[in-house]
Design a protein around this motif. Structure first.
Motif, PDB file in Angstrom:
ATOM      1  N   GLY A  46     -31.221 -15.710 -29.737  1.00  0.00           N
ATOM      2  CA  GLY A  46     -30.563 -15.617 -31.037  1.00  0.00           C
ATOM      3  C   GLY A  46     -31.317 -16.413 -32.089  1.00  0.00           C
ATOM      4  O   GLY A  46     -32.102 -17.318 -31.782  1.00  0.00           O
ATOM      5  N   TYR A  47     -31.058 -16.050 -33.346  1.00  0.00           N
ATOM      6  CA  TYR A  47     -31.774 -16.681 -34.447  1.00  0.00           C
ATOM      7  C   TYR A  47     -31.461 -18.164 -34.553  1.00  0.00           C
ATOM      8  O   TYR A  47     -32.350 -18.995 -34.717  1.00  0.00           O
ATOM      9  CB  TYR A  47     -31.430 -15.974 -35.765  1.00  0.00           C
ATOM     10  N   ARG A  48     -30.197 -18.524 -34.483  1.00  0.00           N
ATOM     11  CA  ARG A  48     -29.792 -19.916 -34.680  1.00  0.00           C
ATOM     12  C   ARG A  48     -30.429 -20.841 -33.648  1.00  0.00           C
ATOM     13  O   ARG A  48     -31.014 -21.869 -33.993  1.00  0.00           O
ATOM     14  CB  ARG A  48     -28.280 -20.044 -34.626  1.00  0.00           C
ATOM     15  N   THR A  49     -30.350 -20.471 -32.379  1.00  0.00           N
ATOM     16  CA  THR A  49     -30.940 -21.301 -31.323  1.00  0.00           C
ATOM     17  C   THR A  49     -32.449 -21.357 -31.476  1.00  0.00           C
ATOM     18  O   THR A  49     -33.058 -22.424 -31.339  1.00  0.00           O
ATOM     19  CB  THR A  49     -30.559 -20.755 -29.933  1.00  0.00           C
ATOM     20  N   SER A  50     -33.076 -20.226 -31.781  1.00  0.00           N
ATOM     21  CA  SER A  50     -34.527 -20.204 -31.967  1.00  0.00           C
ATOM     22  C   SER A  50     -34.943 -21.085 -33.141  1.00  0.00           C
ATOM     23  O   SER A  50     -35.942 -21.807 -33.072  1.00  0.00           O
ATOM     24  CB  SER A  50     -35.011 -18.772 -32.183  1.00  0.00           C
ATOM     25  N   ALA A  51     -34.168 -21.053 -34.220  1.00  0.00           N
ATOM     26  CA  ALA A  51     -34.476 -21.889 -35.385  1.00  0.00           C
ATOM     27  C   ALA A  51     -34.345 -23.372 -35.036  1.00  0.00           C
ATOM     28  O   ALA A  51     -35.169 -24.189 -35.455  1.00  0.00           O
ATOM     29  CB  ALA A  51     -33.560 -21.531 -36.548  1.00  0.00           C
ATOM     30  N   GLU A  52     -33.330 -23.726 -34.263  1.00  0.00           N
ATOM     31  CA  GLU A  52     -33.161 -25.123 -33.833  1.00  0.00           C
ATOM     32  C   GLU A  52     -34.349 -25.575 -32.986  1.00  0.00           C
ATOM     33  O   GLU A  52     -34.845 -26.693 -33.142  1.00  0.00           O
ATOM     34  CB  GLU A  52     -31.867 -25.290 -33.045  1.00  0.00           C
ATOM     35  N   ILE A  53     -34.796 -24.699 -32.102  1.00  0.00           N
ATOM     36  CA  ILE A  53     -35.941 -25.011 -31.252  1.00  0.00           C
ATOM     37  C   ILE A  53     -37.191 -25.190 -32.099  1.00  0.00           C
ATOM     38  O   ILE A  53     -37.964 -26.133 -31.891  1.00  0.00           O
ATOM     39  CB  ILE A  53     -36.145 -23.903 -30.190  1.00  0.00           C
ATOM     40  N   ALA A  54     -37.389 -24.317 -33.085  1.00  0.00           N
ATOM     41  CA  ALA A  54     -38.551 -24.417 -33.965  1.00  0.00           C
ATOM     42  C   ALA A  54     -38.537 -25.732 -34.734  1.00  0.00           C
ATOM     43  O   ALA A  54     -39.564 -26.419 -34.832  1.00  0.00           O
ATOM     44  CB  ALA A  54     -38.581 -23.238 -34.932  1.00  0.00           C
ATOM     45  N   LYS A  55     -37.386 -26.099 -35.276  1.00  0.00           N
ATOM     46  CA  LYS A  55     -37.274 -27.352 -36.025  1.00  0.00           C
ATOM     47  C   LYS A  55     -37.568 -28.556 -35.140  1.00  0.00           C
ATOM     48  O   LYS A  55     -38.272 -29.484 -35.545  1.00  0.00           O
ATOM     49  CB  LYS A  55     -35.880 -27.479 -36.643  1.00  0.00           C
ATOM     50  N   GLU A  56     -37.018 -28.542 -33.934  1.00  0.00           N
ATOM     51  CA  GLU A  56     -37.258 -29.649 -33.008  1.00  0.00           C
ATOM     52  C   GLU A  56     -38.732 -29.729 -32.622  1.00  0.00           C
ATOM     53  O   GLU A  56     -39.320 -30.816 -32.598  1.00  0.00           O
ATOM     54  CB  GLU A  56     -36.395 -29.490 -31.756  1.00  0.00           C
ATOM     55  N   SER A  57     -39.331 -28.595 -32.330  1.00  0.00           N
ATOM     56  CA  SER A  57     -40.743 -28.571 -31.954  1.00  0.00           C
ATOM     57  C   SER A  57     -41.616 -29.096 -33.093  1.00  0.00           C
ATOM     58  O   SER A  57     -42.526 -29.903 -32.871  1.00  0.00           O
ATOM     59  CB  SER A  57     -41.162 -27.146 -31.577  1.00  0.00           C
ATOM     60  N   PHE A  58     -41.329 -28.651 -34.304  1.00  0.00           N
ATOM     61  CA  PHE A  58     -42.111 -29.086 -35.465  1.00  0.00           C
ATOM     62  C   PHE A  58     -41.945 -30.595 -35.698  1.00  0.00           C
ATOM     63  O   PHE A  58     -42.913 -31.301 -35.967  1.00  0.00           O
ATOM     64  CB  PHE A  58     -41.694 -28.302 -36.706  1.00  0.00           C
ATOM     65  N   ALA A  59     -40.717 -31.077 -35.591  1.00  0.00           N
ATOM     66  CA  ALA A  59     -40.437 -32.491 -35.870  1.00  0.00           C
ATOM     67  C   ALA A  59     -40.993 -33.427 -34.794  1.00  0.00           C
ATOM     68  O   ALA A  59     -41.435 -34.534 -35.102  1.00  0.00           O
ATOM     69  CB  ALA A  59     -38.928 -32.706 -36.013  1.00  0.00           C
ATOM     70  N   THR A  60     -40.965 -32.979 -33.544  1.00  0.00           N
ATOM     71  CA  THR A  60     -41.347 -33.867 -32.440  1.00  0.00           C
ATOM     72  C   THR A  60     -42.740 -33.613 -31.888  1.00  0.00           C
ATOM     73  O   THR A  60     -43.281 -34.458 -31.189  1.00  0.00           O
ATOM     74  CB  THR A  60     -40.352 -33.714 -31.270  1.00  0.00           C
ATOM     75  N   GLY A  61     -43.283 -32.419 -32.143  1.00  0.00           N
ATOM     76  CA  GLY A  61     -44.571 -32.065 -31.569  1.00  0.00           C
ATOM     77  C   GLY A  61     -44.475 -31.579 -30.132  1.00  0.00           C
ATOM     78  O   GLY A  61     -45.482 -31.293 -29.496  1.00  0.00           O
ATOM     79  N   VAL A  62     -43.244 -31.463 -29.621  1.00  0.00           N
ATOM     80  CA  VAL A  62     -43.038 -30.953 -28.260  1.00  0.00           C
ATOM     81  C   VAL A  62     -43.142 -29.430 -28.311  1.00  0.00           C
ATOM     82  O   VAL A  62     -42.497 -28.795 -29.150  1.00  0.00           O
ATOM     83  CB  VAL A  62     -41.659 -31.384 -27.715  1.00  0.00           C
ATOM     84  N   PRO A  63     -43.954 -28.831 -27.434  1.00  0.00           N
ATOM     85  CA  PRO A  63     -44.110 -27.373 -27.456  1.00  0.00           C
ATOM     86  C   PRO A  63     -42.786 -26.632 -27.232  1.00  0.00           C
ATOM     87  O   PRO A  63     -41.896 -27.106 -26.518  1.00  0.00           O
ATOM     88  CB  PRO A  63     -45.085 -27.085 -26.309  1.00  0.00           C
ATOM     89  N   VAL A  64     -42.677 -25.474 -27.851  1.00  0.00           N
ATOM     90  CA  VAL A  64     -41.488 -24.627 -27.739  1.00  0.00           C
ATOM     91  C   VAL A  64     -41.136 -24.391 -26.273  1.00  0.00           C
ATOM     92  O   VAL A  64     -39.968 -24.500 -25.879  1.00  0.00           O
ATOM     93  CB  VAL A  64     -41.721 -23.282 -28.480  1.00  0.00           C
ATOM     94  N   TRP A  65     -42.123 -24.066 -25.458  1.00  0.00           N
ATOM     95  CA  TRP A  65     -41.887 -23.773 -24.039  1.00  0.00           C
ATOM     96  C   TRP A  65     -41.172 -24.944 -23.365  1.00  0.00           C
ATOM     97  O   TRP A  65     -40.207 -24.749 -22.634  1.00  0.00           O
ATOM     98  CB  TRP A  65     -43.227 -23.496 -23.349  1.00  0.00           C
ATOM     99  N   GLU A  66     -41.631 -26.162 -23.619  1.00  0.00           N
ATOM    100  CA  GLU A  66     -41.027 -27.342 -22.983  1.00  0.00           C
ATOM    101  C   GLU A  66     -39.587 -27.543 -23.428  1.00  0.00           C
ATOM    102  O   GLU A  66     -38.729 -27.931 -22.622  1.00  0.00           O
ATOM    103  CB  GLU A  66     -41.844 -28.592 -23.291  1.00  0.00           C
TER     104      GLU A  66
END
Length: 122
Positions: A46-66
């Protein structure tokens, strides 16, 4: 006599790029570490969960997969199937994914996150 501006110029491939090869490991790391690959997860999560993951990845540098696997949203195998560079460049994208076994894990994640329901993959 008129000459075009390119006469006497050897093609770039003759003098500059012959013998250059891609660093496949570096290219794969670049894809795997890109926040942009999160778009491949939107149909499943879903869009909302994917957007949260993108924001977290961008902010922390942790890859999306992880993040996806760490949160238990997808198994390692399903995350690999959706986010593999090969799947991302297929003409129809990573959908339906080439999943090992059945698609139950992806179906559960999709239902729980408000994403779309996927057809069974055999």
């Amino acid at each position: 006599m008129a000459h075009n501006g390119w006469s006497g110029v050897n093609p770039l491939s003759d003098n500059r790029v012959a013998g250059i090869t891609a660093d496949r490991a570096r290219l794969e790391r670049g894809v795997r570490n890109s926040v942009a690959i999160v778009t491949a997860l939107t149909p499943a999560l879903g869009y909302r969960t994917s957007a949260e993951i993108a924001k977290e990845s961008f902010a922390t540098g942790v890859p999306v997969w992880e993040i996806v696997v760490g949160r238990g949203l997808l198994s390692r195998e399903h995350a690999d199937a959706l986010l593999s560079p090969t799947a991302l460049v297929r003409p129809n994208g990573p959908w339906p994914p080439d999943l090992p076994g059945d698609a139950e894990t992806v179906q559960c994640a999709a239902r729980e996150s408000g994403g779309v329901s996927l057809p069974a993959v055999t």
